[in-house]
Scaffold this motif. Structure first.
Motif, PDB file in Angstrom:
ATOM      1  N   GLU A   4       5.733 -14.667  11.614  1.00  0.00           N
ATOM      2  CA  GLU A   4       5.413 -14.546  13.027  1.00  0.00           C
ATOM      3  C   GLU A   4       5.852 -13.185  13.541  1.00  0.00           C
ATOM      4  O   GLU A   4       6.733 -12.551  12.968  1.00  0.00           O
ATOM      5  CB  GLU A   4       6.164 -15.599  13.848  1.00  0.00           C
ATOM      6  N   THR A   5       5.244 -12.780  14.647  1.00  0.00           N
ATOM      7  CA  THR A   5       5.708 -11.620  15.394  1.00  0.00           C
ATOM      8  C   THR A   5       5.896 -12.091  16.835  1.00  0.00           C
ATOM      9  O   THR A   5       5.696 -13.272  17.138  1.00  0.00           O
ATOM     10  CB  THR A   5       4.684 -10.459  15.360  1.00  0.00           C
ATOM     11  N   PHE A  67      -7.371 -10.112  10.713  1.00  0.00           N
ATOM     12  CA  PHE A  67      -7.107 -10.660   9.387  1.00  0.00           C
ATOM     13  C   PHE A  67      -6.467  -9.572   8.545  1.00  0.00           C
ATOM     14  O   PHE A  67      -6.591  -8.375   8.823  1.00  0.00           O
ATOM     15  CB  PHE A  67      -8.367 -11.244   8.724  1.00  0.00           C
ATOM     16  N   ILE A  68      -5.740 -10.015   7.527  1.00  0.00           N
ATOM     17  CA  ILE A  68      -5.007  -9.115   6.635  1.00  0.00           C
ATOM     18  C   ILE A  68      -5.273  -9.577   5.204  1.00  0.00           C
ATOM     19  O   ILE A  68      -5.174 -10.771   4.910  1.00  0.00           O
ATOM     20  CB  ILE A  68      -3.491  -9.163   6.911  1.00  0.00           C
ATOM     21  N   LEU A  69      -5.581  -8.621   4.341  1.00  0.00           N
ATOM     22  CA  LEU A  69      -5.725  -8.905   2.914  1.00  0.00           C
ATOM     23  C   LEU A  69      -4.696  -8.067   2.169  1.00  0.00           C
ATOM     24  O   LEU A  69      -4.648  -6.841   2.337  1.00  0.00           O
ATOM     25  CB  LEU A  69      -7.142  -8.561   2.432  1.00  0.00           C
ATOM     26  N   CYS A  70      -3.848  -8.732   1.391  1.00  0.00           N
ATOM     27  CA  CYS A  70      -2.788  -8.058   0.635  1.00  0.00           C
ATOM     28  C   CYS A  70      -2.828  -8.524  -0.804  1.00  0.00           C
ATOM     29  O   CYS A  70      -3.461  -9.520  -1.132  1.00  0.00           O
ATOM     30  CB  CYS A  70      -1.415  -8.436   1.189  1.00  0.00           C
ATOM     31  N   SER A  71      -2.096  -7.812  -1.638  1.00  0.00           N
ATOM     32  CA  SER A  71      -1.868  -8.305  -2.990  1.00  0.00           C
ATOM     33  C   SER A  71      -0.465  -7.906  -3.418  1.00  0.00           C
ATOM     34  O   SER A  71       0.089  -6.915  -2.950  1.00  0.00           O
ATOM     35  CB  SER A  71      -2.928  -7.802  -3.956  1.00  0.00           C
ATOM     36  N   SER A  99       4.533  -3.655  10.837  1.00  0.00           N
ATOM     37  CA  SER A  99       5.992  -3.761  10.825  1.00  0.00           C
ATOM     38  C   SER A  99       6.424  -5.138  10.313  1.00  0.00           C
ATOM     39  O   SER A  99       7.373  -5.247   9.529  1.00  0.00           O
ATOM     40  CB  SER A  99       6.560  -3.513  12.230  1.00  0.00           C
ATOM     41  N   ALA A 100       5.725  -6.185  10.738  1.00  0.00           N
ATOM     42  CA  ALA A 100       6.026  -7.534  10.257  1.00  0.00           C
ATOM     43  C   ALA A 100       5.693  -7.670   8.771  1.00  0.00           C
ATOM     44  O   ALA A 100       6.403  -8.369   8.034  1.00  0.00           O
ATOM     45  CB  ALA A 100       5.260  -8.566  11.076  1.00  0.00           C
ATOM     46  N   LEU A 101       4.633  -7.004   8.317  1.00  0.00           N
ATOM     47  CA  LEU A 101       4.295  -7.018   6.885  1.00  0.00           C
ATOM     48  C   LEU A 101       5.358  -6.312   6.060  1.00  0.00           C
ATOM     49  O   LEU A 101       5.671  -6.746   4.943  1.00  0.00           O
ATOM     50  CB  LEU A 101       2.938  -6.352   6.644  1.00  0.00           C
ATOM     51  N   VAL A 108      11.076 -11.056   2.204  1.00  0.00           N
ATOM     52  CA  VAL A 108      10.678 -12.378   1.715  1.00  0.00           C
ATOM     53  C   VAL A 108      10.159 -12.281   0.281  1.00  0.00           C
ATOM     54  O   VAL A 108      10.650 -12.959  -0.617  1.00  0.00           O
ATOM     55  CB  VAL A 108       9.612 -13.023   2.643  1.00  0.00           C
ATOM     56  N   VAL A 109       9.173 -11.431   0.070  1.00  0.00           N
ATOM     57  CA  VAL A 109       8.561 -11.290  -1.253  1.00  0.00           C
ATOM     58  C   VAL A 109       9.475 -10.503  -2.207  1.00  0.00           C
ATOM     59  O   VAL A 109       9.414 -10.676  -3.406  1.00  0.00           O
ATOM     60  CB  VAL A 109       7.171 -10.614  -1.124  1.00  0.00           C
ATOM     61  N   LYS A 110      10.332  -9.661  -1.644  1.00  0.00           N
ATOM     62  CA  LYS A 110      11.282  -8.830  -2.408  1.00  0.00           C
ATOM     63  C   LYS A 110      10.588  -7.714  -3.182  1.00  0.00           C
ATOM     64  O   LYS A 110      10.964  -7.371  -4.301  1.00  0.00           O
ATOM     65  CB  LYS A 110      12.143  -9.672  -3.354  1.00  0.00           C
TER      66      LYS A 110
END
Length: 167
Positions: A4-5, A67-71, A99-101, A108-110
């Motif tokens: 969340e932001t 929307f956001i696409l990440c890998s 900034s939240a990403l 979180v993902v480290k």
């Protein structure tokens, strides 16, 4: 929900979100700056263990805002922002979400590295990435041929975990 932001809730996309995603990708104000996937490609992103397709919803209205696409490549601890497309621009949404990403990818993902590519003529995005402390690593010359047959250059930006912690 993934994170969340202050203004947004970011959740994993479902197959029912793909029409929205594809509409945003193909919108006139976006199509020159982002790749357009097919329905099948987006569906495979949802099913992937490496890729993440997120829908961003406005906290107050519950309306879709982006929307956001990440890998995330586990062996390399590398988090790639492949695409972010925002419904209404110039309201600080990109800064808030990226900034939240950063926080999500590093805390979180480290991940060790957060990176992205951007077309050199996407002035708004280039300015934002620099403002957020990302480093311009270089430019891939004529690395992409767009729908009109024009060759496009892409800039690579990144931020490392140690740089994120020092901010």
């Amino acid at each position: 929900m993934k994170f969340e932001t202050q203004r947004f809730i970011v959740k994993e996309a479902g197959e029912d979100d793909l029409e929205y995603v594809m509409r945003l990708e193909r919108a006139e104000e976006n199509r020159d700056f982002v790749f357009q996937n097919t329905y099948e490609e987006h569906k495979s992103n949802i099913d992937s263990t490496e890729n993440m397709l997120f829908i961003v919803q406005d906290r107050e209205s519950s309306e879709n805002a982006a929307f956001i696409l990440c890998s995330y490549k586990i062996p390399y601890d590398s988090f790639e922002l492949r695409r972010i497309v925002i419904e209404t621009k110039c309201k600080g949404t990109g800064s808030e979400l990226i900034s939240a990403l950063f926080k999500y990818s590093f805390e979180v993902v480290k991940a060790n590295r957060f990176w992205l590519d951007v077309f050199t003529d996407n002035d708004r995005a280039v300015h934002l990435y620099k403002k957020l402390g990302m480093v311009h690593e270089g430019t891939l010359r004529q690395s992409y041929k767009d729908y009109s047959g024009r060759y496009r250059d892409q800039m690579i930006f990144s931020i490392l975990n140690e740089e994120y912690v020092k901010r």
